[in-house]
Design an enzyme around this catalytic site. Structure first.
Site, short mmCIF file in Angstrom:
data_model
loop_
_atom_site.label_atom_id
_atom_site.label_comp_id
_atom_site.label_asym_id
_atom_site.label_seq_id
_atom_site.Cartn_x
_atom_site.Cartn_y
_atom_site.Cartn_z
CG ASP A 87 44.54 40.59 47.65
OD1 ASP A 87 43.89 40.64 47.09
OD2 ASP A 87 43.93 41.29 49.03
CD GLU A 150 37.74 39.78 47.60
OE1 GLU A 150 36.79 39.92 47.27
OE2 GLU A 150 39.05 38.55 47.72
ZN LIG Z 1 38.92 36.38 45.40
#
Ligand SMILES: [Zn+2]
Length: 468
Positions: A87, A150
């Site tokens: 991501d 994340e």
């Molecule tokens: Zn990162």
């Protein structure tokens, strides 16, 4: 093995694959989320892209409910983990070339995710591929674990490790070289409540509204407030301008329709080092302390000045503490919202040393703000993270780094949080080399191609040495 040579012979293909991977706009998008695609279609496309690549190259792959996946190589009971994420944060404005149309200019590859974390993820993938194609025997399994959340809440890793084995040790290519072995504990604290007024009965000005800061882990760069009342507007403006000038702070006071607006400009900075920014909210609270305010407004301002202003190491809340590894506890006062007769909101980002006690910190914070009417309503906690310098993981990565770069593998301690925290025994290992410009989360994010290739060679040898 000549690891750099192995990378050299694959670099055209690696750049081509990385460009395809970077072209996927994998930002969190809950509007396209569905079962097994919890963070939206594009994030899932990015995860699937990597798993397909692994499958095509003959690796064993697994998609764990769309939250994360892994690409595995080797045999044996013990598991080594390499943790990257697919991501990315939203692109924002001001790019020289479109953020999801990767472009190489003067040896740098520009795209959102180039260094955080798709470039390093691809480097780790090619490292694993090189190890596999070298035919060198391994006695352990290696998993490249790919997370999908994340940048937001790490729900990916919570889910993944609720279903899959925790590696005995591992590293994440999602921060800095040489090796980050220590990270402070993190507490994001949300307090809300109605401010309890002081006993003041008459006042010249009423604090109608006060706000500043957008993210708890950033030093607020702008603060504004609105005052109403019967006082002399000219005097008020002059007083504010004087204080701003004396302290060399940018800002202004201006008369609007039915109120006076005061605006203060500070300097944004990462919340891990609040003392290096200029917190606009705290500066505005200092100014307001010199103005005759209504009972609730003055209580609010008193609270800020009593516990937060000029207290970046928690001194005023009685939280001062430090250790030799990561240093002092820090407090970033990140988000403030106040409106007369409404609930007010305060968000603090506290980073504490390895020895810190989370519950003791929370009860101190609660004690301080309770008397003004604010209560802790939400806490996001990440425990401090530490890997001993003589752990085999650190020893191995150090020797690989020193052998390939010829430079000393300094062990770093940071206030921020890296993906390594998701591992029981883990460190951050690259991809940003010492002294290089940090462009993660910024416009024109890039990775230098030579650094990308160097990182790939380091990861390949590291994987081999850890799993042989
Ligand atoms: Zn990162």
């Amino acid at each position: 093995m000549n690891w750099k040579q192995e990378v050299e012979s694959r670099k055209e293909q690696m750049i081509a694959d990385l460009k395809d991977f970077l072209a996927i706009e994998s930002t969190l998008d809950l509007s396209t989320a569905e079962v097994n695609k919890p963070f939206g279609k594009k994030v899932d496309d990015a995860l699937q892209y990597m798993l397909d690549l692994g499958g095509k190259d003959g690796f064993h792959t697994k998609n764990v409910d769309g939250y994360a996946g892994h690409i595995e190589y080797g045999t044996g009971d013990e598991l080594i983990g390499v943790l990257a994420h697919v991501d990315v944060v939203p692109a924002g404005d001001g790019w020289t070339s479109p953020p999801f149309s990767p472009e190489v200019r003067t040896g740098k590859l520009y795209a959102r995710g180039a260094i955080d974390d798709k470039g390093p993820g691809m480097a780790a993938y090619y490292a694993l591929k090189i190890v596999k194609e070298s035919g060198l025997p391994l006695s352990k399994r290696v998993r490249l674990i790919l997370g999908t959340d994340e940048e937001t809440n790490w729900r990916c890793m919570k889910h993944y490790f609720s279903k899959e084995d925790m590696p005995s040790m591992g590293f994440t290519p999602d921060a800095d070289f040489p090796i980050i072995t220590a990270e402070k504990g993190l507490l994001d604290i949300l307090l809300t409540g109605a401010i309890i007024p002081t006993n003041i009965s008459d006042s010249t000005w009423v604090l109608e509204q006060f706000e500043g800061g957008q993210r708890v882990n950033m030093v607020p760069d702008v603060a504004i407030c609105k005052l109403t009342g019967e006082g002399d507007v000219f005097d008020l403006k002059e007083k504010v301008q004087d204080i701003l000038l004396q302290n060399r702070i940018q800002g202004y006071a201006e008369e609007a329709d039915d109120h006076v607006k005061i605006c203060v400009h500070g300097r944004a900075y990462h919340g891990s080092e609040p003392e290096k920014g200029l917190n606009a909210v705290l500066e505005l609270a200092k100014i307001l302390a010199t103005i005759d305010l209504d009972s609730a407004g003055s209580a609010y301002v008193e609270m800020i000045n009593r516990f937060l202003t000029d207290s970046f190491f928690g001194e005023k809340m009685g939280l001062s503490q430090a250790d030799d590894v990561v240093g002092k506890l820090t407090v970033n006062a990140g988000v403030f919202q106040y409106a007369k007769n409404e609930e007010s909101k305060l968000q603090l980002n506290i980073r504490y040393p390895l020895s810190g006690d989370k519950n003791a910190i929370l009860s101190k914070v609660d004690e301080c703000f309770q008397s003004y009417g604010l209560k802790i309503v939400d806490v996001d906690h990440k425990a401090a993270h530490y890997c001993e310098p003589d752990h085999p993981l650190v020893k191995t990565l150090s020797s690989v780094y020193e052998e390939q770069t010829g430079k000393k593998a300094e062990l770093l301690a940071i206030g921020g949080g890296t993906y390594a925290r998701a591992l029981n025994v883990g460190v951050a290992f690259g991809p940003l080399f010492p002294g290089k410009e940090e462009t993660a989360h910024q416009k024109d994010e890039f990775i230098e191609l030579d650094d990308l290739f160097q990182a790939t060679a380091l990861y390949a040898q590291a994987i081999y040495e850890l799993a042989k």
